[in-house]
Design a protein around this motif. Structure first.
Motif, PDB file in Angstrom:
ATOM      1  N   GLU A   1      -1.317   2.744   4.423  1.00 21.33           N
ATOM      2  CA  GLU A   1      -0.953   2.757   3.012  1.00 21.33           C
ATOM      3  C   GLU A   1      -0.878   4.164   2.417  1.00 21.33           C
ATOM      4  O   GLU A   1      -0.187   4.398   1.425  1.00 21.33           O
ATOM      5  CB  GLU A   1      -1.937   1.899   2.194  1.00 21.33           C
TER       6      GLU A   1
ATOM      7  N   ILE B   1       1.508   5.759  -0.603  1.00 23.46           N
ATOM      8  CA  ILE B   1       0.958   6.250  -1.864  1.00 23.46           C
ATOM      9  C   ILE B   1       1.302   7.717  -2.096  1.00 23.46           C
ATOM     10  O   ILE B   1       1.669   8.126  -3.197  1.00 23.46           O
ATOM     11  CB  ILE B   1      -0.571   6.048  -1.893  1.00 23.46           C
TER      12      ILE B   1
ATOM     13  N   SER C   1       3.602   9.603  -0.246  1.00 26.06           N
ATOM     14  CA  SER C   1       4.952   9.986   0.198  1.00 26.06           C
ATOM     15  C   SER C   1       4.906  11.171   1.162  1.00 26.06           C
ATOM     16  O   SER C   1       5.802  12.016   1.185  1.00 26.06           O
ATOM     17  CB  SER C   1       5.844  10.327  -1.011  1.00 26.06           C
TER      18      SER C   1
ATOM     19  N   ALA D   1       7.207   0.066   0.814  1.00 30.13           N
ATOM     20  CA  ALA D   1       6.690   0.755  -0.367  1.00 30.13           C
ATOM     21  C   ALA D   1       6.982  -0.010  -1.653  1.00 30.13           C
ATOM     22  O   ALA D   1       6.117  -0.116  -2.537  1.00 30.13           O
ATOM     23  CB  ALA D   1       7.293   2.161  -0.442  1.00 30.13           C
ATOM     24  N   LYS D   2       8.176  -0.552  -1.791  1.00 31.85           N
ATOM     25  CA  LYS D   2       8.546  -1.273  -3.015  1.00 31.85           C
ATOM     26  C   LYS D   2       7.696  -2.520  -3.194  1.00 31.85           C
ATOM     27  O   LYS D   2       7.204  -2.798  -4.300  1.00 31.85           O
ATOM     28  CB  LYS D   2      10.030  -1.630  -2.965  1.00 31.85           C
TER      29      LYS D   2
ATOM     30  N   ASP E   1       4.042  -1.557  -4.084  1.00 31.31           N
ATOM     31  CA  ASP E   1       3.915  -1.168  -5.491  1.00 31.31           C
ATOM     32  C   ASP E   1       3.897  -2.395  -6.397  1.00 31.31           C
ATOM     33  O   ASP E   1       3.083  -2.484  -7.324  1.00 31.31           O
ATOM     34  CB  ASP E   1       5.079  -0.250  -5.870  1.00 31.31           C
TER      35      ASP E   1
ATOM     36  N   VAL F   1       0.445  -4.280  -6.085  1.00 30.67           N
ATOM     37  CA  VAL F   1      -0.659  -3.595  -6.764  1.00 30.67           C
ATOM     38  C   VAL F   1      -0.550  -3.748  -8.277  1.00 30.67           C
ATOM     39  O   VAL F   1      -1.545  -3.972  -8.972  1.00 30.67           O
ATOM     40  CB  VAL F   1      -0.700  -2.101  -6.374  1.00 30.67           C
ATOM     41  N   ARG F   2       0.679  -3.636  -8.800  1.00 33.58           N
ATOM     42  CA  ARG F   2       0.872  -3.720 -10.242  1.00 33.58           C
ATOM     43  C   ARG F   2       0.627  -5.132 -10.780  1.00 33.58           C
ATOM     44  O   ARG F   2       0.190  -5.298 -11.928  1.00 33.58           O
ATOM     45  CB  ARG F   2       2.294  -3.268 -10.614  1.00 33.58           C
TER      46      ARG F   2
END
Length: 217
Positions: free
Chosen positions: A63, A67, A69, A89-90, A93, A96-97
């Motif tokens: 991860e 986070i 990059s 990655a998308k 994100d 998590v949100r």
């Protein structure tokens, strides 16, 4: 269909033993969640491969490249056939949100990894090979020990200790033999039992004092 099966249907992949998931310094756009199987995380140091961790079901890794990059800081290889969720990655994100539980779990895992990194640095600062082995066992007793009438049981893969601690295999064998003769640490149930954990600390204290005052007598 269970929630886990639904996740696997959407994000899951099966990796045979020996699969290299990624290598150190490569760009990384995915993280992995292990549902079954074992994965080893390694890093090259001074021309040698160093074992950082052996991960099993429920663990996640990879991860940090998402986070930050930044390129991978280690390599990952499948030890036994593994079923894993592969999250880009998308998707990461969005997860998590939208899910506080996932965010909290990540924070807890990062805290655990920082504590483990601190302990490993502390261990590697010990110059004496015996001290490194004893220090490692003392930490396992404190963080992963299982109590029984015989003492504290810990699971230890002795074959990984030389790489993990930066010492030679015969040095590990020698220390384990000494601790066995002194009944400080004994083989038991696929791991080891420490009858009296305070003896580990006494032995470590003795080794550190011997190192400190070597050559003065």
């Amino acid at each position: 269909m269970s929630g886990e099966d639904q996740l696997f249907q959407r994000y899951g992949r099966v990796f045979p033993a020996g699969s290299v998931l990624f290598r150190e310094d490569e760009p990384g756009g995915e993280m992995f969640v292990i549902q079954s199987g074992v994965v080893r995380i390694t890093r090259r140091s001074r021309g040698k491969e160093k074992l950082l961790a052996t991960l099993g079901p429920g663990e996640f890794f990879g991860e940090m490249s998402i986070i930050s990059s930044r390129p991978r800081t280690a390599s990952a290889e499948v030890v036994t056939e593994a079923r894993m969720l592969v999250i880009d990655a998308k998707t990461f994100d969005a997860m998590v949100r939208s899910n506080v539980e996932i965010a909290v779990r990540l924070i807890k895992k990062f805290a655990e990894r920082l504590a483990e990194a601190d302990a490993q640095i502390e261990n590697l600062l010990l110059r004496d090979a015996s001290s490194r082995v004893v220090h490692h066992f003392a930490r396992l007793v404190a963080t992963q020990g299982r109590q029984s009438p015989d003492g504290t049981h810990v699971q230890v893969n002795v074959a990984t200790l030389p790489s993990l601690l930066g010492i030679e295999p015969d040095q590990v064998d020698d220390v384990l033999a000494k601790m066995g003769r002194a009944r400080i640490c004994l083989p038991a149930d696929g791991g080891y039992v420490v009858p009296k954990p305070e003896q580990l600390h006494d032995f470590l204290d003795f080794l550190e004092k011997r190192e400190r005052y070597a050559g003065l007598a």
